[in-house]
Structures are given as C-alpha cells and as structure tokens.
Design a protein around this motif. Structure first.
Motif, short mmCIF file in Angstrom:
data_model
loop_
_atom_site.label_atom_id
_atom_site.label_comp_id
_atom_site.label_asym_id
_atom_site.label_seq_id
_atom_site.Cartn_x
_atom_site.Cartn_y
_atom_site.Cartn_z
N ASP A 78 0.83 -1.21 0.00
CA ASP A 78 0.00 0.00 0.00
C ASP A 78 0.86 1.25 0.00
OD1 ASP A 78 -2.30 -1.51 -0.03
OD2 ASP A 78 -2.63 -1.37 2.13
N ASP A 79 1.96 1.20 0.72
CA ASP A 79 2.86 2.36 0.78
C ASP A 79 3.48 2.67 -0.58
OD1 ASP A 79 2.41 2.83 3.48
OD2 ASP A 79 4.07 1.57 4.11
N LEU A 80 3.76 1.63 -1.38
CA LEU A 80 4.34 1.85 -2.70
C LEU A 80 3.39 2.66 -3.58
CD1 LEU A 80 5.97 -1.61 -3.46
CD2 LEU A 80 7.14 0.53 -2.91
N TRP A 81 2.10 2.37 -3.52
CA TRP A 81 1.12 3.10 -4.31
C TRP A 81 1.00 4.53 -3.80
CZ3 TRP A 81 1.13 0.50 -8.36
CH2 TRP A 81 0.99 -0.89 -8.37
N GLU A 82 0.94 4.70 -2.48
CA GLU A 82 0.84 6.04 -1.89
C GLU A 82 2.07 6.89 -2.22
OE1 GLU A 82 -0.40 6.49 2.18
OE2 GLU A 82 -1.63 4.69 2.03
N LEU A 101 -8.77 1.56 -5.70
CA LEU A 101 -7.49 0.90 -5.91
C LEU A 101 -7.57 -0.52 -5.38
CD1 LEU A 101 -4.47 0.96 -6.71
CD2 LEU A 101 -3.99 1.83 -4.44
N GLU A 102 -7.44 -1.48 -6.27
CA GLU A 102 -7.41 -2.89 -5.91
C GLU A 102 -6.11 -3.46 -6.44
OE1 GLU A 102 -10.99 -4.95 -7.15
OE2 GLU A 102 -12.13 -3.09 -6.93
N SER A 103 -5.29 -3.97 -5.52
CA SER A 103 -3.98 -4.47 -5.92
C SER A 103 -3.57 -5.66 -5.09
CB SER A 103 -2.94 -3.35 -5.76
OG SER A 103 -1.65 -3.85 -5.95
N ASP A 104 -3.02 -6.64 -5.76
CA ASP A 104 -2.42 -7.79 -5.10
C ASP A 104 -1.17 -8.15 -5.91
OD1 ASP A 104 -1.63 -10.31 -4.16
OD2 ASP A 104 -3.69 -10.94 -3.76
N ILE A 105 -0.04 -7.66 -5.44
CA ILE A 105 1.21 -7.86 -6.17
C ILE A 105 1.53 -9.34 -6.34
CG2 ILE A 105 3.72 -7.49 -6.10
CD1 ILE A 105 3.14 -4.75 -4.82
N ALA A 106 1.32 -10.13 -5.31
CA ALA A 106 1.63 -11.57 -5.37
C ALA A 106 0.83 -12.27 -6.46
CB ALA A 106 1.36 -12.21 -4.01
N ARG A 107 -0.39 -11.84 -6.70
CA ARG A 107 -1.24 -12.47 -7.71
C ARG A 107 -1.26 -11.71 -9.04
NH1 ARG A 107 -6.56 -13.16 -4.42
NH2 ARG A 107 -7.26 -12.29 -6.37
#
Length: 182
Positions: A78-82, A101-107
C-alpha cells in the motif's frame, strides 16, 4: 504522508546538479514542456506526439517505481502506491486522488480509478493548443502505467477517460492489467 520534498532534495551548486535523494533530477518549467508538446504535435501529428510523450512518461514512472522500491524496501504494498501518488504531487505534475485501488502484487492483480487534479498537461495543452477532441494527459497516463507496471511486475495500462484538456470537468483515469477492462 510524512514525505516532504525539502527532506528529499539536495542541490550541488558546484557540480550544477540537483538530486532527489540519490537520483539526479531536473527542474523544468511547465510552460517549456507545453511548448515541447506543441512542437511535437505540429511537427509530427497528434498520434506520434502522444506516442512519444506516453513512452517518456512510462520510462519516468518505471524508473521512479524502481527508485521508490530501493528507498523504501521495508514498506508494504500500500505504501508503494501512496508513495507513487505523493511523488507526482511533490514534483508539481498533478495531485492524484485515488477513487478506487485494488492491488495484489503476489497475484499480479491491479485495477484503479484515479482523479488527476491540476494536471500540468491539461493546463499546458489548453494554453498552447486550445481544447482537444481527445484526452491529453499522455505523459501522466504513461507515468502511471510505468510506475504500476514496475511495482506489479507485469504490464499495467492507464487510460484517461475524462480530461480537462478536452473540456471535461476533471481528469479521470482508469488503470488495469486488462487493457480491455477500461
């Protein structure tokens, strides 16, 4: 939220360089970028100008994400996006307001809708070329695509749906790993 430009920027007057932490940066007048945009459009056409400015934005965003990861390796997803949104505000390009904002880096999942407030690109396009029949925040869309792609580890595409430069009330962009979803 505590990230402040004054804590990140350093000038080396003797060398004639400016650094955002360890990364060399330049101060460029927004109006000069507006003139560059106008020259690209009048000299090469809208399609080619859009391609060049979007690729420039993509490279800038991608490199910014790699730098942010290096600087703040311990911070979470979340901090990377902020941080990415905050950097755009700190450099004077635009104020980014995430609507979704919907994000799941692992997937490898990413979907976002953002409002761009005070876009320098829309402002400069209007100033130098007038109202456009199409959205004009090409560098911002490229930056968002590059930044999100570097963070996610797969291609993310941002497309502007509404644009002040086109006469809309706001600049609104949608980003996704699925280009057809927008």
């Amino acid at each position: 939220q505590d990230l402040k430009l004054s804590e990140l920027i350093r000038a080396d007057e003797e060398a004639g360089t400016l650094h955002l932490r360890n990364r060399r940066v330049l101060l460029v007048d927004a109006d000069a970028l507006g003139v560059l945009r106008k020259e690209l459009i009048t000299g090469s056409g809208v399609r080619e100008a859009r391609r060049v400015l979007a690729r420039f934005g993509y490279a800038h965003g991608y490199r910014s994400a790699l730098t942010v990861r290096q600087w703040f390796a311990e911070d979470g997803e979340d901090d990377l996006w902020e941080l990415g949104m905050k950097l755009r505000s700190l450099d004077g390009s635009v104020s980014v307001r995430p609507l979704r904002l919907e994000s799941d880096i692992a997937r490898g999942i990413f979907e976002a809708e953002v409002e761009w407030r005070n876009s320098y690109e829309a402002e400069q396009h209007l100033s130098h070329l007038g109202t456009s029949p199409v959205p004009v925040c090409w560098t911002l869309a490229g930056y968002a695509s590059g930044y999100a792609s570097a963070v996610l580890g797969r291609e993310v595409f941002f497309m502007e749906k509404e644009c002040v430069g086109r006469g809309d009330a706001r600049c609104l962009a949608y980003g996704s790993t699925d280009i057809e979803a927008g």
